[in-house]
Write an enzyme that holds these catalytic residues in place. Structure first.
Site, mmCIF file in Angstrom:
data_model
loop_
_atom_site.group_PDB
_atom_site.id
_atom_site.type_symbol
_atom_site.label_atom_id
_atom_site.label_comp_id
_atom_site.label_asym_id
_atom_site.label_seq_id
_atom_site.Cartn_x
_atom_site.Cartn_y
_atom_site.Cartn_z
ATOM 1 N N HIS A 137 0.829 -1.211 0.000
ATOM 2 C CA HIS A 137 0.000 0.000 0.000
ATOM 3 C C HIS A 137 0.867 1.268 0.000
ATOM 4 O O HIS A 137 0.686 2.157 -0.832
ATOM 5 C CB HIS A 137 -0.946 0.024 1.197
ATOM 6 C CG HIS A 137 -1.588 1.371 1.373
ATOM 7 N ND1 HIS A 137 -2.641 1.796 0.608
ATOM 8 C CD2 HIS A 137 -1.268 2.417 2.178
ATOM 9 C CE1 HIS A 137 -2.960 3.037 0.950
ATOM 10 N NE2 HIS A 137 -2.142 3.444 1.893
ATOM 11 N N HIS A 142 1.258 4.962 -2.795
ATOM 12 C CA HIS A 142 1.546 6.380 -2.569
ATOM 13 C C HIS A 142 2.727 6.954 -3.344
ATOM 14 O O HIS A 142 2.716 8.121 -3.715
ATOM 15 C CB HIS A 142 1.854 6.621 -1.077
ATOM 16 C CG HIS A 142 0.645 6.606 -0.198
ATOM 17 N ND1 HIS A 142 -0.269 7.635 -0.160
ATOM 18 C CD2 HIS A 142 0.184 5.685 0.689
ATOM 19 C CE1 HIS A 142 -1.229 7.358 0.714
ATOM 20 N NE2 HIS A 142 -0.981 6.173 1.246
ATOM 21 N N GLU A 183 -5.829 9.310 -0.147
ATOM 22 C CA GLU A 183 -6.151 7.883 -0.055
ATOM 23 C C GLU A 183 -7.221 7.419 -1.054
ATOM 24 O O GLU A 183 -7.098 6.349 -1.638
ATOM 25 C CB GLU A 183 -6.617 7.520 1.362
ATOM 26 C CG GLU A 183 -5.543 7.663 2.442
ATOM 27 C CD GLU A 183 -4.413 6.644 2.338
ATOM 28 O OE1 GLU A 183 -4.458 5.733 1.482
ATOM 29 O OE2 GLU A 183 -3.446 6.779 3.112
ATOM 30 N N SER A 202 -3.892 0.526 -4.515
ATOM 31 C CA SER A 202 -3.292 -0.699 -3.966
ATOM 32 C C SER A 202 -4.342 -1.776 -3.735
ATOM 33 O O SER A 202 -4.039 -2.827 -3.182
ATOM 34 C CB SER A 202 -2.535 -0.390 -2.665
ATOM 35 O OG SER A 202 -3.410 0.080 -1.656
HETATM 36 C C1 H4B Z 1 -2.263 11.705 10.803
HETATM 37 C C2 H4B Z 1 -3.243 10.650 10.767
HETATM 38 O O1 H4B Z 1 -3.705 10.261 12.017
HETATM 39 C C3 H4B Z 1 -2.903 9.489 9.866
HETATM 40 O O2 H4B Z 1 -3.894 8.517 9.994
HETATM 41 C C4 H4B Z 1 -1.526 8.893 9.952
HETATM 42 C C5 H4B Z 1 -1.137 8.217 11.223
HETATM 43 N N1 H4B Z 1 0.067 7.412 11.088
HETATM 44 C C6 H4B Z 1 0.442 6.883 9.905
HETATM 45 N N2 H4B Z 1 1.523 6.078 9.833
HETATM 46 C C7 H4B Z 1 1.872 5.531 8.687
HETATM 47 N N3 H4B Z 1 2.948 4.725 8.645
HETATM 48 N N4 H4B Z 1 1.182 5.762 7.546
HETATM 49 C C8 H4B Z 1 0.085 6.579 7.548
HETATM 50 O O3 H4B Z 1 -0.537 6.782 6.507
HETATM 51 C C9 H4B Z 1 -0.313 7.167 8.752
HETATM 52 N N5 H4B Z 1 -1.380 8.005 8.817
HETATM 53 FE FE FE2 Z 2 -2.115 5.297 2.770
#
Ligand code: H4B
Ligand code: FE2
Ligand code: PHE
Length: 296
Positions: A137, A142, A183, A202
């Site tokens: 993903h 991305h 997303e 994805s």
């Molecule tokens: C900022 C927000 O809460 C968001 O969901 C973040 C949290 N941590 C993350 N961590 C990872 N590795 N990838 C992400 O897309 C996110 N999204």
């Molecule tokens: Fe994502």
């Protein structure tokens, strides 16, 4: 993930990271020696399945990006190799992380043009669906668009906005913007509707569903509307928002959000599948197959 919720590390992340450690900013060296032959085979299976779907579905900016990145169809990519292409194109860098990381840490990385990529890949018994991001993903979904200068700037601006939103009570509203653009975004092009959202790109089934199904709504991009719209993280989306260009997205999100958060904070949330007067309706969904459980 809702910022206010406690940060819980999923079991699979704990298992995959056993014996490894990360830095205070949650980055770690990509543990290339941890990938098994089965992991590379999973990558190859997912890659082949998605790549076959992309022509006529993914936007040109994505297709150009994935070609220029020279992503291997056969093996899980080495971030160092991709970083050479990314650095040259837009100055972005991938950093390996154990999995989902706290929102504030995530925003800091984006604000500095570092994209956190979960280093591990899903197990063969969950090829179609995983409740948290893995490397397929994060990377396949991305990273190709980070080769596009306008989109690359948008994601950095989003990261800076996230750092700021924390003190303004805007985090939930900003998270919805990420959800409905980065997303699950769709884009109108002269050739027709195309996908740019990583959560769709994805996913084999959602790549079909988002464009071809009559069930979901497809509405024109509307910043304030999106900020009040609830979403699904456990099923296909009930509503997709459609931009006309990445320039439109960048311009619409460029102004200071502080007054916006204050102005709309007390407006009611909009259920994920509702259509309101004033919506730019490109397609009104039939609602067929929609889950009857609560939206997020
Ligand atoms: C900022 C927000 O809460 C968001 O969901 C973040 C949290 N941590 C993350 N961590 C990872 N590795 N990838 C992400 O897309 C996110 N999204
Ligand atoms: Fe994502
Ligand atoms: N303009 C937003 C930052 C932002 C840019 C792009 C996307 C999302 C947020 C702010 O002032 O907070």
């Amino acid at each position: 993930m809702n910022q206010a919720e406690e940060f819980v590390v999923p079991d699979i992340t704990v298992r995959k990271n056993a014996g490894l450690s990360h830095d205070t900013d949650y980055t770690m060296p990509q543990p290339l020696d941890r990938y098994t032959a089965a992991d590379h085979a999973t990558w190859a299976t997912l890659y082949a399945r998605q790549v076959a779907l992309l022509p006529g579905r993914a936007c040109d900016e994505y297709l150009d990006g994935i070609a220029a990145l020279e992503v291997s169809p056969q093996r899980i990519p080495d971030f160092a190799e991709l970083n050479r292409h990314l650095m040259a194109a837009t100055g972005w860098q991938l950093v390996a992380v154990p999995g989902l990381i706290p929102g504030d840490v995530f925003f800091e990385h984006l604000a500095h043009r570092r994209f956190p990529v979960t280093w591990w890949i899903r197990e063969p018994d969950s090829l179609d669906y995983l409740p948290e991001p893995d490397i397929f993903h994060d990377l396949f979904g991305h990273v190709p668009l980070l080769m596009n200068p306008v989109f690359a700037d948008y994601v950095q601006a989003y990261g800076k906005g996230g750092v700021k939103a924390d003190s303004l009570g805007g985090l939930d509203m900003l998270a919805r913007l990420y959800w409905f653009t980065v997303e699950f975004g769709l884009i109108n092009t002269p050739k027709g509707l195309r996908i740019y959202g990583a959560g769709i790109l994805s996913s084999s089934s959602e790549s079909h569903y988002s464009l071809e199904s009559d069930s979901p709504n497809r509405l024109g991009f509307d910043l304030m509307r999106i900020m009040k719209t609830r979403y699904r993280y456990d099923s296909f989306q009930k509503t997709y928002f459609v931009i006309d260009s990445f320039e439109q997205l960048f311009k619409a999100t460029e102004p200071d959000f502080a007054p916006l958060y204050a102005a709309i904070a007390d407006r009611p949330d909009i259920p994920a599948g509702d259509i309101l007067p004033g919506d730019k309706v490109l397609h009104q969904g039939t609602q067929e197959g929609w889950p009857d459980t609560e939206d997020a």
